[in-house]
Design an enzyme around this catalytic site. Structure first.
Site, PDB file in Angstrom:
ATOM      1  N   HIS A  83      -9.584   1.403   4.607  1.00  9.89           N
ATOM      2  CA  HIS A  83      -8.303   1.593   5.304  1.00  9.89           C
ATOM      3  C   HIS A  83      -8.513   2.573   6.459  1.00  9.89           C
ATOM      4  O   HIS A  83      -9.284   3.531   6.330  1.00  9.89           O
ATOM      5  CB  HIS A  83      -7.242   2.113   4.329  1.00  9.89           C
ATOM      6  CG  HIS A  83      -5.882   2.098   4.954  1.00  9.89           C
ATOM      7  ND1 HIS A  83      -5.466   3.090   5.812  1.00  9.89           N
ATOM      8  CD2 HIS A  83      -4.878   1.187   4.900  1.00  9.89           C
ATOM      9  CE1 HIS A  83      -4.244   2.782   6.246  1.00  9.89           C
ATOM     10  NE2 HIS A  83      -3.874   1.640   5.706  1.00  9.89           N
ATOM     11  N   SER A  96       3.139  -2.073  10.405  1.00 11.63           N
ATOM     12  CA  SER A  96       4.581  -2.147  10.666  1.00 11.63           C
ATOM     13  C   SER A  96       5.188  -3.520  10.365  1.00 11.63           C
ATOM     14  O   SER A  96       6.093  -3.970  11.058  1.00 11.63           O
ATOM     15  CB  SER A  96       4.892  -1.707  12.094  1.00 11.63           C
ATOM     16  OG  SER A  96       4.502  -0.350  12.289  1.00 11.63           O
ATOM     17  N   GLY A 142       2.655  -1.168   4.289  1.00 12.92           N
ATOM     18  CA  GLY A 142       2.716   0.254   3.967  1.00 12.92           C
ATOM     19  C   GLY A 142       4.150   0.690   3.705  1.00 12.92           C
ATOM     20  O   GLY A 142       4.707   0.454   2.630  1.00 12.92           O
ATOM     21  N   GLY A 143       4.759   1.312   4.709  1.00 18.45           N
ATOM     22  CA  GLY A 143       6.097   1.887   4.552  1.00 18.45           C
ATOM     23  C   GLY A 143       7.107   0.956   3.888  1.00 18.45           C
ATOM     24  O   GLY A 143       7.855   1.373   2.985  1.00 18.45           O
ATOM     25  N   GLU A 163      -5.770  -4.657  10.492  1.00 19.74           N
ATOM     26  CA  GLU A 163      -4.711  -3.670  10.684  1.00 19.74           C
ATOM     27  C   GLU A 163      -4.998  -2.874  11.954  1.00 19.74           C
ATOM     28  O   GLU A 163      -5.775  -1.902  11.917  1.00 19.74           O
ATOM     29  CB  GLU A 163      -4.654  -2.712   9.504  1.00 19.74           C
ATOM     30  CG  GLU A 163      -4.294  -3.372   8.193  1.00 19.74           C
ATOM     31  CD  GLU A 163      -3.686  -2.368   7.223  1.00 19.74           C
ATOM     32  OE1 GLU A 163      -2.573  -2.622   6.758  1.00 19.74           O
ATOM     33  OE2 GLU A 163      -4.307  -1.323   6.963  1.00 19.74           O
ATOM     34  N   GLU A 197      -6.897   4.971   7.530  1.00 23.25           N
ATOM     35  CA  GLU A 197      -6.664   6.396   7.217  1.00 23.25           C
ATOM     36  C   GLU A 197      -7.881   6.990   6.511  1.00 23.25           C
ATOM     37  O   GLU A 197      -8.238   8.151   6.735  1.00 23.25           O
ATOM     38  CB  GLU A 197      -5.384   6.532   6.375  1.00 23.25           C
ATOM     39  CG  GLU A 197      -4.145   6.293   7.240  1.00 23.25           C
ATOM     40  CD  GLU A 197      -2.961   5.676   6.512  1.00 23.25           C
ATOM     41  OE1 GLU A 197      -2.941   5.663   5.270  1.00 23.25           O
ATOM     42  OE2 GLU A 197      -2.048   5.184   7.224  1.00 23.25           O
ATOM     43  N   ASN A 206       0.886  -1.171   0.000  1.00 20.39           N
ATOM     44  CA  ASN A 206       0.000   0.000   0.000  1.00 20.39           C
ATOM     45  C   ASN A 206       0.922   1.219   0.000  1.00 20.39           C
ATOM     46  O   ASN A 206       1.503   1.559   1.024  1.00 20.39           O
ATOM     47  CB  ASN A 206      -0.887  -0.029   1.252  1.00 20.39           C
ATOM     48  CG  ASN A 206      -1.689   1.257   1.420  1.00 20.39           C
ATOM     49  OD1 ASN A 206      -1.771   2.061   0.495  1.00 20.39           O
ATOM     50  ND2 ASN A 206      -2.263   1.448   2.596  1.00 20.39           N
ATOM     51  N   TRP A 207       1.051   1.819  -1.184  1.00 20.05           N
ATOM     52  CA  TRP A 207       2.010   2.931  -1.305  1.00 20.05           C
ATOM     53  C   TRP A 207       1.534   4.192  -0.594  1.00 20.05           C
ATOM     54  O   TRP A 207       2.301   5.127  -0.406  1.00 20.05           O
ATOM     55  CB  TRP A 207       2.238   3.261  -2.783  1.00 20.05           C
ATOM     56  CG  TRP A 207       3.044   2.247  -3.538  1.00 20.05           C
ATOM     57  CD1 TRP A 207       3.506   1.037  -3.078  1.00 20.05           C
ATOM     58  CD2 TRP A 207       3.486   2.352  -4.902  1.00 20.05           C
ATOM     59  NE1 TRP A 207       4.194   0.385  -4.076  1.00 20.05           N
ATOM     60  CE2 TRP A 207       4.204   1.174  -5.203  1.00 20.05           C
ATOM     61  CE3 TRP A 207       3.338   3.325  -5.890  1.00 20.05           C
ATOM     62  CZ2 TRP A 207       4.782   0.954  -6.463  1.00 20.05           C
ATOM     63  CZ3 TRP A 207       3.905   3.104  -7.139  1.00 20.05           C
ATOM     64  CH2 TRP A 207       4.619   1.926  -7.419  1.00 20.05           C
ATOM     65  N   LYS A 208       0.256   4.270  -0.264  1.00 19.64           N
ATOM     66  CA  LYS A 208      -0.322   5.485   0.324  1.00 19.64           C
ATOM     67  C   LYS A 208      -0.045   6.682  -0.597  1.00 19.64           C
ATOM     68  O   LYS A 208       0.049   6.505  -1.811  1.00 19.64           O
ATOM     69  CB  LYS A 208       0.202   5.702   1.750  1.00 19.64           C
ATOM     70  CG  LYS A 208       0.057   4.436   2.598  1.00 19.64           C
ATOM     71  CD  LYS A 208       0.189   4.676   4.062  1.00 19.64           C
ATOM     72  CE  LYS A 208      -0.001   3.349   4.790  1.00 19.64           C
ATOM     73  NZ  LYS A 208      -0.086   3.467   6.225  1.00 19.64           N
ATOM     74  N   GLY A 264       2.269   2.350  10.737  1.00 24.21           N
ATOM     75  CA  GLY A 264       3.252   3.415  10.581  1.00 24.21           C
ATOM     76  C   GLY A 264       3.925   3.821  11.885  1.00 24.21           C
ATOM     77  O   GLY A 264       4.628   4.828  11.936  1.00 24.21           O
TER      78      GLY A 264
HETATM   79  P1  PGA Z   1       2.642   0.311   7.669  1.00 22.18           P
HETATM   80  O1  PGA Z   1       1.193   0.538   7.028  1.00 22.18           O
HETATM   81  O2  PGA Z   1       3.151  -1.003   7.124  1.00 22.18           O
HETATM   82  O3  PGA Z   1       3.454   1.476   7.219  1.00 22.18           O
HETATM   83  O4  PGA Z   1       2.447   0.262   9.154  1.00 22.18           O
HETATM   84  C1  PGA Z   1       0.306  -0.513   6.815  1.00 22.18           C
HETATM   85  C2  PGA Z   1      -0.952  -0.003   6.170  1.00 22.18           C
HETATM   86  O5  PGA Z   1      -1.385   1.115   6.504  1.00 22.18           O
HETATM   87  O6  PGA Z   1      -1.557  -0.677   5.315  1.00 22.18           O
END
Ligand code: PGA
Length: 256
Positions: free
Chosen positions: A98, A219, A240-241, A170, A100, A9-11, A176
């Site tokens: 998600h 994470s 994500g990251g 999640e 966010e 997930n590149w966000k 993050g």
């Molecule tokens: P993260 O994000 O791996 O950076 O914690 C995961 C996500 O939001 O899908």
């Protein structure tokens, strides 16, 4: 046998040059062989890059998709992108719900369910994200929250709609933040979700609980992926990251 997946997930990250460097690194290493038939890898990118990703990943072993879709199909909804538009670029996946989107952009359980339906009608595989905040966990509400989020979809479309979908647990406090749920903490929520689906369908004829992939996200790194993926109800990860760093993402993929 359940499908196992690693999804990036590149966000809100990327750029044309940066994307092409990253994707070339991934595509040169992620090559399916017969032993990994039931496994899949994908990247969920900003809408603006779907065309680029389609060009660069067609004929590779990596799928792609979006991080959201509109709950509407067409009309006067400025700024929205419909699921059928996402599908036109050869996408396989769409994240919905998600944390966010829920926390920053006001996606309610009901909106998320509508997005799930829109993605499925467009032929995309919805990846329904659920998870509790730190306060909810501290108040022992984890089960209640994730089931409420899941139930919005079951109430709207029936448990059979989970066939051909993916669930992603999640925990918001782990996204993050560098704080990962322990494998045992994550496994207990995954097991709870799978049992919930099994109970919900026991009255009907469908049997999706055994085949529903449930991904863990929050994470995940190459250093902790293997122990998470070793849990019986964790079928892969939503990353994500670490999905922006080729060496990390490849290490996570290798742990699947
Ligand atoms: P993260 O994000 O791996 O950076 O914690 C995961 C996500 O939001 O899908």
């Amino acid at each position: 046998m359940r499908n196992r997946l690693v999804l990036g997930n590149w966000k809100l990250n990327g750029g044309l040059t940066q994307n092409s460097v990253l994707l070339a690194q991934l595509a040169s290493k992620i090559i399916f062989n017969q032993g990994r038939k039931e496994q899949a890898c994908g990247v969920c990118v900003p809408y603006a890059y779907l065309s680029q990703v389609q060009t660069l990943l067609t004929n590779t072993s990596i799928h792609w998709g979006s991080q959201d879709v509109s709950r509407f199909e067409s009309g006067a909804y400025s700024g929205e992108v419909s699921a059928s538009m996402v599908a036109e670029f050869g996408s396989r996946f769409a994240l919905v719900g998600h944390s966010e989107r829920r926390a920053i952009f006001g996606d309610t359980d009901e909106f998320v369910a509508q997005k799930f339906g829109a993605a499925q009608r467009a032929g995309l595989m919805p990846v329904l994200c659920v998870g509790e905040t730190l306060e909810e966990r501290a108040a022992s509400k984890t089960g209640e929250v994730v089931v409420r989020q899941l139930n919005a979809v079951i109430a709207a479309y029936g448990v059979a709609a989970l066939q051909g979908a993916v669930l992603a647990y999640e925990p918001v406090w782990a996204i993050g933040t560098g704080k990962t749920a322990t494998p045992a903490e994550a496994e207990s929520v995954h097991q709870y979700l799978r049992r919930y689906v099994a109970n919900a369908e026991s009255a009907g004829s469908v049997k999706v609980a055994d085949t529903l992939p449930i991904l863990y996200g929050g994470s995940v790194k190459k250093s902790n992926a293997a122990e998470l993926f070793a849990m019986p109800n964790i079928d892969g990860g939503l990353i994500g990251g670490a999905s922006l760093v080729a060496d990390e993402f490849l290490g996570i993929w290798a742990s699947l």
